[in-house]
Scaffold this motif. Sequence first.
Motif, mmCIF file in Angstrom:
data_model
loop_
_atom_site.group_PDB
_atom_site.id
_atom_site.type_symbol
_atom_site.label_atom_id
_atom_site.label_comp_id
_atom_site.label_asym_id
_atom_site.label_seq_id
_atom_site.Cartn_x
_atom_site.Cartn_y
_atom_site.Cartn_z
ATOM 1 N N ARG A 137 -27.874 93.321 14.968
ATOM 2 C CA ARG A 137 -26.493 93.834 14.397
ATOM 3 C C ARG A 137 -26.579 94.056 13.148
ATOM 4 N N ASP A 140 -28.031 97.334 12.829
ATOM 5 C CA ASP A 140 -27.124 98.323 13.315
ATOM 6 C C ASP A 140 -26.155 98.690 11.996
ATOM 7 N N ILE A 141 -25.504 97.788 11.572
ATOM 8 C CA ILE A 141 -24.816 97.987 10.448
ATOM 9 C C ILE A 141 -25.208 98.677 9.236
ATOM 10 N N SER A 144 -26.023 102.446 9.823
ATOM 11 C CA SER A 144 -24.834 103.299 9.698
ATOM 12 C C SER A 144 -24.577 103.793 8.429
ATOM 13 N N PHE A 145 -25.353 103.399 7.171
ATOM 14 C CA PHE A 145 -25.114 103.751 5.868
ATOM 15 C C PHE A 145 -26.518 104.470 5.592
ATOM 16 N N PRO A 146 -26.104 105.671 4.601
ATOM 17 C CA PRO A 146 -27.395 106.225 4.155
ATOM 18 C C PRO A 146 -28.244 105.226 3.161
ATOM 19 N N LEU A 149 -27.253 104.893 -0.671
ATOM 20 C CA LEU A 149 -26.131 104.216 -1.226
ATOM 21 C C LEU A 149 -26.697 102.817 -1.145
#
Lengths: 311, 327
Positions: A137, A140-141, A144-146, A149
């Motif tokens: 998890r 996954d989190i 979802s961000f580049p 960043l």
Amino acid sequence: MDTAVARVADWWRRVLASDVLHSFRSSRLVMLSAAVAAIYFSGAMLAPWLAPQDPFDLAKLQLLDAFTPPVWMEGGEARFPLGSDNQGRDVLSTIMFGSRVSLLVGVASVLFAMLLGVTLGLISGYVGGSVDAFIMRVADIQLSFPAILIALLIDGMVRLAIPGSRHTELAVLVLILSIGLSFWVQYARTVRGVTMVEKNKEYVLAARVIGVPPALIMLRHVLPNVMGPTLVIATINLATAVITEATLSFLGVGVPPTQPSLGTLIRIGNDFLFSGEWWITIFPGAALAILVLSVNLLGDWLRDALNPKLR
Amino acid sequence: MIAFVIRRLLQSIVVMLTVAFVAFFLFNFVGDPINNMVGQDTSMADRERLRQDLGLNDPFPVRFATFVGNALQGKFGVSYRMAEPVGRLIASRLPATLELSLMAASFALLVGIPMGVYTGLYPKRLSSRFFLTISLIGISLPTFLIGILLILVFAVLLGVLPSFGRGDVVKLGWWSTGFLTASGWKAVVLPAITLGLFQMTLIMRLVRSEMLEVMRTDYIKFARARGLTDRAVHFGHALKNTLVPVITITGLQLGAIIAFAIVTETVFQWPGMGLLFLQSVQFADIPVMATYLILIAFFFVVINLIVDLLYYVVDPRLRIDVQIRAN
């Protein structure tokens, strides 16, 4: 002694006859990029001995030498083949020393990401259950961000936690950690997948039956089987890590100006673009682009060469 | 379907809460928030009173709940550096970033898809190979380097386009737009190309490989056998079937565009959120950092959610997969 020699000879014979070497020799582009990468690595590692000038020896720098154009332009001097920057440093030498920092941060952060990712992936795949669910998890989190960043954020947080003067000393380490932390997910996911397949194979079951502790099974038996895909990701990752480092340094949150990397050099040179001193920024930029391009090509080739499904 | 949507929504909420927690952590535990607000000569008693008034002595969960509650109402505190409410600060910068991202995404799609179709249909042509080489360079060059090169060529050497700022903007309520003036349009060209180039090469390569794959399938051969024109085959049958992954990737890349705007905005001194964020990182302006983080996370979550739902609607295999797992 004889057996050791025989083993080495045998290994060489296997390398020479391998498909990988054959596919390497059959592509000129790959051989060219390997040569470029080799020149870069040796040039960067041997910079203190090869560079025409030590750009960090303040005693040798002359402000009068500042803004000398490259040697083929009017006013150029042979001492500065690619011109000099605003402090009178030879651009070629700063590029060599800068590549050193860029490559160091790139390689170290890839190794760190690999270590972290492979460890978490092994645990996740082998242990399974709620540990696996939790790690995946988080992955996954993060996914979802580049990456840039995430690296920027971690760097910013560390900057807040550590006071300014200490931060300059630790900047390179912080940079390695923040880039590494933003790249571990890929390794973890791949390793987890392979581990889940391997752990049900008979050799692992056999090891469990004779009472080998789980940690040892993971290290001795599963790890060697996940290293192939991991190394491929690492090669492709190296180019991305170098770009990320350059970008962070360009933004002014990477390595300090006392230890300039290619990104820092480009940032410094960017201020002089409008006054016509283009060489201060364009040459480090070209060096970065060529380095990334050759590593990218090598990574692509390695991925195809090691993947039997594509052949 | 409903179960899928609910699970996806729950996951999004967890992501948002995690990000809010990181932002909250930044606010409260990195440095002393009271020190950041008051001057040197504030007495200990005053500091303690302020601490009490701001609720900093409350238990941890209460403080986190208050933080989330305030964030939901758009109250993000006051910037340390500029002494202005962060909400207003970000709102004034938001239009610049969104307009730039919109232009970059349009550039990526309007140039990337035709180039991908062309190179996919005629892979052997010299011009296709040329486009492919260009795209490899586009992937290898870092964003900021592309920006610098564009500035060098179009602003310094040719002097035809501005190299910094947004040009003249027109206020429409709180939204400031550069789309209504000529100088605004001129100013957006270079930043939009810089920001969109990587996405353009990505889309081009994606469309190309999808086209190559689709053109080999039986239904294309059958369409040809029926005697349809090239145009009908290429655009009516082939392109349509390549667009599913393109939509997904474009959606996901939209988030990346907004994040990478940080770099482009720095190169071109574009007065958007990214530039604000970078300045706040350098000055340790935590409220601005935290708010930007929450906002970006929100964009990402919403985009990911929409993409996932679109995927689910478009691709029937996913629905079957979910049903199999449910049984």
